[in-house]
Design an enzyme around this catalytic site. Structure first.
Site: not given
Ligand code: 5GP
Length: 130
Positions: A29-30, A88, A93, A95
């Site tokens: 995760d970035i 987001e 995905h 985590h």
């Molecule tokens: P969620 O959708 O579960 O709320 O979180 C999405 C996750 O994807 C976040 O923790 C965010 O940091 C990660 N994320 C979003 N865009 C990118 C990206 O371009 N590259 C990576 N490696 N992680 C990403």
């Protein structure tokens, strides 16, 4: 329009890759909650976890377990936790997060890492994959 994660799978957007097989992909995760925070995704582009077909759901859990075991071996932590949110990025995905305290599970505390550190973390997790 492909999701940002499909672009990562296809190599159109760079990532710190941990592992890949025919159906699944794992990368750091970035914006990590903790060092070693990894995302495990199906290559199939589906928005919500409960909309995955059952074999893909079960396969994703088995793949995430394998990645979690490698994280547990590579990153000193209290335990490895798994969370599924998806508010987001509309591409399923898991985590997989090394937990030291509850703050690592909250998505409020974030680690700021340099590219060199991400590279070293990815190498150390990959080295523990079985
Ligand atoms: P969620 O959708 O579960 O709320 O979180 C999405 C996750 O994807 C976040 O923790 C965010 O940091 C990660 N994320 C979003 N865009 C990118 C990206 O371009 N590259 C990576 N490696 N992680 C990403």
């Amino acid at each position: 329009m492909p999701t940002i994660f499909t672009k990562i799978i296809n190599g159109e957007i760079p990532c710190y890759k941990i592992a890949e097989d025919d159906d699944f992909f794992a990368f750091l995760d970035i914006n990590p909650n903790a060092i070693g925070h990894t995302l495990c995704i199906p290559k199939k582009e589906v928005n919500k976890i409960l909309d995955l077909d059952e074999p893909t759901y079960m396969g994703l859990m088995a793949f995430s377990r394998k990645i979690g075991k490698a994280i547990e071996a590579a990153i000193p932590c209290e335990r490895v936790g798994m969370t599924i949110i998806g508010l987001e990025v509309p591409h399923v995905h898991v985590h997989v997060i090394p937990l030291h305290t509850m703050k690592n599970a909250t998505f409020q505390h974030k680690e700021k890492l340099e590219p060199k550190e991400f590279k070293e973390i990815a190498i150390s997790i990959r080295a523990k994959l079985k």
